[in-house]
Scaffold this motif. Structure first.
Motif, PDB file in Angstrom:
ATOM      1  N   UNK A  41       0.818  -1.211   0.000  1.00  0.00           N
ATOM      2  CA  UNK A  41       0.000   0.000   0.000  1.00  0.00           C
ATOM      3  C   UNK A  41       0.847   1.254   0.000  1.00  0.00           C
ATOM      4  N   UNK A  42       1.938   1.234   0.763  1.00  0.00           N
ATOM      5  CA  UNK A  42       2.840   2.383   0.798  1.00  0.00           C
ATOM      6  C   UNK A  42       3.462   2.628  -0.564  1.00  0.00           C
ATOM      7  N   UNK A  43       3.833   1.557  -1.246  1.00  0.00           N
ATOM      8  CA  UNK A  43       4.417   1.675  -2.587  1.00  0.00           C
ATOM      9  C   UNK A  43       3.390   2.277  -3.553  1.00  0.00           C
ATOM     10  N   UNK A  44       2.168   1.779  -3.500  1.00  0.00           N
ATOM     11  CA  UNK A  44       1.117   2.307  -4.367  1.00  0.00           C
ATOM     12  C   UNK A  44       0.873   3.788  -4.071  1.00  0.00           C
ATOM     13  N   UNK A  45       0.881   4.155  -2.801  1.00  0.00           N
ATOM     14  CA  UNK A  45       0.662   5.556  -2.423  1.00  0.00           C
ATOM     15  C   UNK A  45       1.777   6.435  -2.988  1.00  0.00           C
ATOM     16  N   UNK A  46       3.028   5.997  -2.842  1.00  0.00           N
ATOM     17  CA  UNK A  46       4.156   6.774  -3.383  1.00  0.00           C
ATOM     18  C   UNK A  46       4.036   6.957  -4.892  1.00  0.00           C
ATOM     19  N   UNK A  47       3.459   5.968  -5.555  1.00  0.00           N
ATOM     20  CA  UNK A  47       3.278   6.032  -7.006  1.00  0.00           C
ATOM     21  C   UNK A  47       1.980   6.748  -7.387  1.00  0.00           C
ATOM     22  N   UNK A  48       1.341   7.365  -6.409  1.00  0.00           N
ATOM     23  CA  UNK A  48       0.093   8.119  -6.566  1.00  0.00           C
ATOM     24  C   UNK A  48      -1.050   7.262  -7.089  1.00  0.00           C
ATOM     25  N   UNK A  49      -1.023   5.988  -6.760  1.00  0.00           N
ATOM     26  CA  UNK A  49      -2.127   5.072  -7.063  1.00  0.00           C
ATOM     27  C   UNK A  49      -2.974   4.973  -5.789  1.00  0.00           C
ATOM     28  N   UNK A  50      -3.721   6.036  -5.527  1.00  0.00           N
ATOM     29  CA  UNK A  50      -4.379   6.201  -4.236  1.00  0.00           C
ATOM     30  C   UNK A  50      -5.493   5.190  -3.997  1.00  0.00           C
ATOM     31  N   UNK A  51      -6.285   4.894  -5.007  1.00  0.00           N
ATOM     32  CA  UNK A  51      -7.360   3.917  -4.812  1.00  0.00           C
ATOM     33  C   UNK A  51      -6.774   2.536  -4.530  1.00  0.00           C
ATOM     34  N   UNK A  52      -5.724   2.179  -5.251  1.00  0.00           N
ATOM     35  CA  UNK A  52      -5.066   0.890  -5.019  1.00  0.00           C
ATOM     36  C   UNK A  52      -4.499   0.836  -3.602  1.00  0.00           C
ATOM     37  N   UNK A  53      -3.867   1.926  -3.153  1.00  0.00           N
ATOM     38  CA  UNK A  53      -3.314   1.938  -1.796  1.00  0.00           C
ATOM     39  C   UNK A  53      -4.434   1.832  -0.759  1.00  0.00           C
ATOM     40  N   UNK A  54      -5.542   2.485  -0.998  1.00  0.00           N
ATOM     41  CA  UNK A  54      -6.686   2.406  -0.093  1.00  0.00           C
ATOM     42  C   UNK A  54      -7.182   0.960   0.011  1.00  0.00           C
ATOM     43  N   UNK A  55      -7.295   0.298  -1.113  1.00  0.00           N
ATOM     44  CA  UNK A  55      -7.726  -1.107  -1.122  1.00  0.00           C
ATOM     45  C   UNK A  55      -6.738  -1.990  -0.360  1.00  0.00           C
ATOM     46  N   UNK A  56      -5.450  -1.742  -0.532  1.00  0.00           N
ATOM     47  CA  UNK A  56      -4.440  -2.542   0.157  1.00  0.00           C
ATOM     48  C   UNK A  56      -4.462  -2.297   1.665  1.00  0.00           C
ATOM     49  N   UNK A  57      -4.638  -1.060   2.084  1.00  0.00           N
ATOM     50  CA  UNK A  57      -4.725  -0.784   3.524  1.00  0.00           C
ATOM     51  C   UNK A  57      -5.966  -1.446   4.118  1.00  0.00           C
ATOM     52  N   UNK A  58      -7.063  -1.453   3.369  1.00  0.00           N
ATOM     53  CA  UNK A  58      -8.257  -2.160   3.836  1.00  0.00           C
ATOM     54  C   UNK A  58      -7.975  -3.652   3.978  1.00  0.00           C
ATOM     55  N   UNK A  59      -7.244  -4.204   3.025  1.00  0.00           N
ATOM     56  CA  UNK A  59      -6.881  -5.620   3.089  1.00  0.00           C
ATOM     57  C   UNK A  59      -6.027  -5.897   4.325  1.00  0.00           C
ATOM     58  N   UNK A  60      -5.071  -5.018   4.601  1.00  0.00           N
ATOM     59  CA  UNK A  60      -4.220  -5.181   5.787  1.00  0.00           C
ATOM     60  C   UNK A  60      -5.066  -5.145   7.059  1.00  0.00           C
ATOM     61  N   UNK A  61      -6.048  -4.268   7.084  1.00  0.00           N
ATOM     62  CA  UNK A  61      -6.910  -4.162   8.265  1.00  0.00           C
ATOM     63  C   UNK A  61      -7.842  -5.357   8.393  1.00  0.00           C
ATOM     64  N   UNK A  62      -8.156  -6.019   7.298  1.00  0.00           N
ATOM     65  CA  UNK A  62      -8.927  -7.260   7.379  1.00  0.00           C
ATOM     66  C   UNK A  62      -8.098  -8.364   8.018  1.00  0.00           C
ATOM     67  N   UNK A  63      -6.783  -8.303   7.820  1.00  0.00           N
ATOM     68  CA  UNK A  63      -5.884  -9.277   8.438  1.00  0.00           C
ATOM     69  C   UNK A  63      -5.698  -8.959   9.914  1.00  0.00           C
TER      70      UNK A  63
END
Length: 64
Positions: A14-36
């Motif tokens: 998610x951090x990598x996606x955020x740095x690459x300005x792929x904000x929706x992808x990073x949001x989805x990944x952070x949600x996935x992390x929180x599901x874990x």
């Protein structure tokens, strides 16, 4: 322990996606992390930042 490792990996993605300005992808990944691990503070904080960026860009598109 295995879940913690999985959650950290997803946060890093998610951090990598955020740095690459792929904000929706990073949001989805952070949600996935929180599901874990719903107590992961880094994912919670970063998700808020990603959500803010998604909303800013959405607002910009609507106003043009």
């Amino acid at each position: 322990m295995a879940q913690e490792h999985g959650e950290r990996k997803v946060v890093r993605e998610g951090n990598k996606a955020f740095r690459e300005q792929e904000y929706q992808k990073s949001l989805d990944l952070y949600n996935e992390a929180l599901n874990i691990d719903s107590t992961c503070m880094e994912a919670t904080y970063n998700r808020a930042n990603a959500y803010h960026q998604v909303m800013l860009r959405g607002a910009g598109r609507d106003s043009t």
